[in-house]
Design an enzyme around this catalytic site. Structure first.
Site, PDB file in Angstrom:
ATOM      1  N   ASP A 130       0.839  -1.197   0.000  1.00  0.00           N
ATOM      2  CA  ASP A 130       0.000   0.000   0.000  1.00  0.00           C
ATOM      3  C   ASP A 130       0.873   1.245   0.000  1.00  0.00           C
ATOM      4  OD1 ASP A 130      -2.469   1.187  -0.137  1.00  0.00           O
ATOM      5  OD2 ASP A 130      -2.737   1.297   2.025  1.00  0.00           O
ATOM      6  N   PHE A 132       1.324   5.662  -0.599  1.00  0.00           N
ATOM      7  CA  PHE A 132       0.913   6.863   0.148  1.00  0.00           C
ATOM      8  C   PHE A 132       1.104   8.021  -0.834  1.00  0.00           C
ATOM      9  CE2 PHE A 132       2.281   9.827   3.845  1.00  0.00           C
ATOM     10  CZ  PHE A 132       1.003   9.971   4.350  1.00  0.00           C
ATOM     11  N   HIS A 137      -3.511  14.111   0.917  1.00  0.00           N
ATOM     12  CA  HIS A 137      -3.686  13.212   2.065  1.00  0.00           C
ATOM     13  C   HIS A 137      -2.461  13.267   2.980  1.00  0.00           C
ATOM     14  CE1 HIS A 137      -4.860   9.731   4.419  1.00  0.00           C
ATOM     15  NE2 HIS A 137      -3.778   9.066   4.038  1.00  0.00           N
ATOM     16  N   ARG A 146       1.424  15.988  13.268  1.00  0.00           N
ATOM     17  CA  ARG A 146       2.711  16.609  13.587  1.00  0.00           C
ATOM     18  C   ARG A 146       2.664  18.137  13.602  1.00  0.00           C
ATOM     19  NH1 ARG A 146       4.031  12.451  10.266  1.00  0.00           N
ATOM     20  NH2 ARG A 146       4.174  13.770   8.419  1.00  0.00           N
ATOM     21  N   GLU A 203     -10.672   4.244   4.031  1.00  0.00           N
ATOM     22  CA  GLU A 203      -9.743   5.003   3.189  1.00  0.00           C
ATOM     23  C   GLU A 203     -10.108   4.751   1.734  1.00  0.00           C
ATOM     24  OE1 GLU A 203      -5.657   5.935   5.568  1.00  0.00           O
ATOM     25  OE2 GLU A 203      -5.623   4.146   4.309  1.00  0.00           O
ATOM     26  N   GLU A 205      -9.344   4.372  -1.764  1.00  0.00           N
ATOM     27  CA  GLU A 205      -8.150   4.065  -2.556  1.00  0.00           C
ATOM     28  C   GLU A 205      -8.549   3.345  -3.834  1.00  0.00           C
ATOM     29  OE1 GLU A 205      -4.739   2.394  -0.663  1.00  0.00           O
ATOM     30  OE2 GLU A 205      -5.281   3.099   1.343  1.00  0.00           O
ATOM     31  N   ASP A 237      -9.165   0.623   2.309  1.00  0.00           N
ATOM     32  CA  ASP A 237      -8.157   0.200   3.284  1.00  0.00           C
ATOM     33  C   ASP A 237      -8.663   0.616   4.677  1.00  0.00           C
ATOM     34  OD1 ASP A 237      -5.815  -0.523   4.582  1.00  0.00           O
ATOM     35  OD2 ASP A 237      -4.807   1.359   4.107  1.00  0.00           O
ATOM     36  N   ARG A 241      -7.689   4.123  13.576  1.00  0.00           N
ATOM     37  CA  ARG A 241      -6.749   5.237  13.772  1.00  0.00           C
ATOM     38  C   ARG A 241      -6.111   5.237  15.163  1.00  0.00           C
ATOM     39  NH1 ARG A 241      -5.650   6.230   8.648  1.00  0.00           N
ATOM     40  NH2 ARG A 241      -7.436   6.996   7.457  1.00  0.00           N
ATOM     41  N   GLN A 244      -3.524   2.449  15.108  1.00  0.00           N
ATOM     42  CA  GLN A 244      -2.455   2.897  14.203  1.00  0.00           C
ATOM     43  C   GLN A 244      -1.552   3.942  14.877  1.00  0.00           C
ATOM     44  OE1 GLN A 244      -4.036   4.710  10.646  1.00  0.00           O
ATOM     45  NE2 GLN A 244      -2.034   5.120   9.746  1.00  0.00           N
ATOM     46  N   TYR A 248       2.484   2.795  15.250  1.00  0.00           N
ATOM     47  CA  TYR A 248       3.179   2.940  13.960  1.00  0.00           C
ATOM     48  C   TYR A 248       4.632   3.398  14.064  1.00  0.00           C
ATOM     49  CZ  TYR A 248       2.964   8.074  13.373  1.00  0.00           C
ATOM     50  OH  TYR A 248       3.145   9.433  13.487  1.00  0.00           O
ATOM     51  N   LYS A 257      -4.317  -1.757  10.380  1.00  0.00           N
ATOM     52  CA  LYS A 257      -4.707  -1.908   8.978  1.00  0.00           C
ATOM     53  C   LYS A 257      -5.055  -3.344   8.597  1.00  0.00           C
ATOM     54  CE  LYS A 257      -3.312   2.286   7.378  1.00  0.00           C
ATOM     55  NZ  LYS A 257      -4.101   3.201   6.530  1.00  0.00           N
ATOM     56  N   THR A 261      -9.297  -5.394   4.302  1.00  0.00           N
ATOM     57  CA  THR A 261      -9.172  -4.499   3.154  1.00  0.00           C
ATOM     58  C   THR A 261     -10.173  -5.002   2.118  1.00  0.00           C
ATOM     59  OG1 THR A 261      -6.811  -4.213   3.603  1.00  0.00           O
ATOM     60  CG2 THR A 261      -7.589  -3.575   1.413  1.00  0.00           C
ATOM     61  N   THR A 354      -4.669   6.628   0.191  1.00  0.00           N
ATOM     62  CA  THR A 354      -5.909   7.410   0.194  1.00  0.00           C
ATOM     63  C   THR A 354      -5.853   8.520  -0.849  1.00  0.00           C
ATOM     64  OG1 THR A 354      -6.150   6.956   2.532  1.00  0.00           O
ATOM     65  CG2 THR A 354      -7.436   8.779   1.658  1.00  0.00           C
ATOM     66  N   GLU A 368      -9.486  12.861   7.878  1.00  0.00           N
ATOM     67  CA  GLU A 368      -9.371  14.192   7.265  1.00  0.00           C
ATOM     68  C   GLU A 368     -10.711  14.930   7.278  1.00  0.00           C
ATOM     69  OE1 GLU A 368      -6.778  14.120   3.471  1.00  0.00           O
ATOM     70  OE2 GLU A 368      -7.302  12.028   3.821  1.00  0.00           O
TER      71      GLU A 368
END
Length: 419
Positions: A130, A132, A137, A146, A203, A205, A237, A241, A244, A248, A257, A261, A354, A368
């Site tokens: 997968d 990114f 996104h 962050r 997600e 995708e 996907d 959250r 995750q 992660y 995840k 799927t 995503t 989001e």
């Protein structure tokens, strides 16, 4: 005159003769699976067409690729075989060709109403990666987690980031998804939270199905990578959250995840999507030479997500996006995957990541859309920060042609309570 089938296809159908996507179905629960293409409201059983000797071109004549339980043997044969099959099937199904049209017994054997059959995962997926690849996104997630100073890490603009996913939990559209349990961030000095995920998300995708692979140690040239991609499916996907966010660092996604799927059942070929090819976004900085393409293209595929909240009859559209928003192209993703010598195999699945657009109404996940639960969505009287038990999520996607659609059907799943 536009190509037309002897089968009546509604103008809004996702499956006109211009599409002919590949899938695998069972006519009865006890039947063995068999390959098919979709045409209007019907599936065309390719095992019957093959047994009737109608694949009579130089590559497919005598081949047993459509007598298999999945599409792996066919996708491994490569673009010349795919083009031959497409030409044969478009001719057989056209309104001017009597071979199938006027053969009542073969029509009865080979054309089955889609509503009457069970659709299956059409390929044996050995490996699933997968990516990114949407800048919007990446920017939104980085800002949420962050802060707005450096939302996108410096490496993101130099290489298509990805993680290795779990092939065993890829399921077909319509399969229920059990809410996963796992650990979440501790509060204060207490131990980590453990229990059902409280931040379950979708997600939006798409995913590429790999055709011919490459030998271990032999990378695929980015300008030849298109010949290694059979086609595309819609992909959800599903993401927990809270699980995750806690797990992660330092190695990336794992249990947040791997619980499920979902993919759509019909693989739309790159040949069918070619009329909808468009320029990919300009990449700045310029990618390194092994990722620099002579022709850098995306596809204009309109994507939509609806949520049907538990206990409601109607679903509500929560996002509209487009495949063309991807920063890294499918061919760059595949070339990068192999640059270290990694061998891809027929049937491998490469998720795009995503697909979010620049506008808030085009964001591709609830993380989001609700800004990590800070701005709840209104769904026809209900509100959602994340998914609740009983909610159903429905993806759809299509490209708009002149008087026809080339579509993917739907990719759906409903959340069941944690066990």
């Amino acid at each position: 005159m536009a190509l037309k089938s002897f089968i009546d296809v509604h103008p809004d159908s996702h499956f006109p003769i211009q599409n002919l996507p590949y899938g695998v179905f069972k006519p009865q629960p006890s039947s063995p699976p068999r390959p098919a293409v979709a045409i209007g409201d019907y599936v065309l059983d390719l095992s019957e067409i093959a047994l009737a000797g109608l694949f009579d071109g130089p590559i497919l004549k005598g081949s047993d690729c459509f007598l298999q339980l999945n599409l792996n043997k066919f996708v491994a044969m490569g673009r010349p075989a795919w083009k031959e099959a497409r030409a044969t099937l478009q001719k057989l199904l056209s309104s001017t060709e009597p071979t199938l049209r006027d053969n009542a017994s073969l029509r009865q054997k080979s054309l089955v109403l889609m509503s009457k059959v069970e659709l299956l995962v059409p390929i044996a997926i050995g490996d699933y990666t997968d990516f990114f690849s949407s800048m919007h996104h990446a920017k939104n997630c980085g800002t949420i987690f962050r802060g707005p100073q450096n939302p996108i890490p410096a490496n993101w603009f130099h290489l298509p980031i990805a993680y290795h996913g779990r092939a065993s939990s890829i399921v077909i559209s319509g399969t229920d998804i059990v809410r996963p349990r796992g650990q979440g961030h501790p509060t204060g000095n207490s131990p980590p939270y453990f229990g059902p995920s409280m931040k379950l998300d979708f997600e939006l995708e798409m995913a590429a199905v790999v055709g011919p692979g490459n030998e271990l140690g032999k990378p695929v040239d980015v300008n030849e990578a298109g010949d290694h991609i059979f086609g595309l499916v819609l992909m959800n996907d599903w993401s927990a959250r809270d699980i995750q966010a806690w797990e992660y660092v330092p190695l990336g996604p794992f249990l947040g995840k791997s619980f499920g799927t979902t993919i759509s059942p019909w693989i739309v070929t790159l040949d069918a999507l070619e009329p909808f090819a468009c320029d990919a976004p300009k990449q700045d900085p310029q990618p390194l030479p092994y990722l620099a393409e002579k022709i850098s293209k995306n596809y204009d595929i309109s994507l939509e997500v609806q949520i049907k909240p538990t206990g409601q009859e109607d679903s509500t559209v929560v996002t509209r996006s487009n495949f063309k928003h991807l920063y890294w192209t499918l061919t760059q993703q595949l070339a990068h995957h192999t640059i270290n010598g990694c061998n891809l195999r027929p049937g491998d699945l490469l998720g795009t990541g995503t697909i979010s657009g620049p506008e808030p109404e085009s964001y591709g996940c609830l993380l989001e859309l609700t800004w990590n639960g800070q701005k709840p969505l209104s769904l026809n009287g209900a509100t959602r920060k994340f998914l609740e038990d009983g909610d159903e999520v429905i993806f759809s996607g299509f490209s708009k042609g002149d008087g026809y659609n080339v579509g993917f059907g739907t990719c759906s799943g409903k959340i069941l309570p944690s066990h």
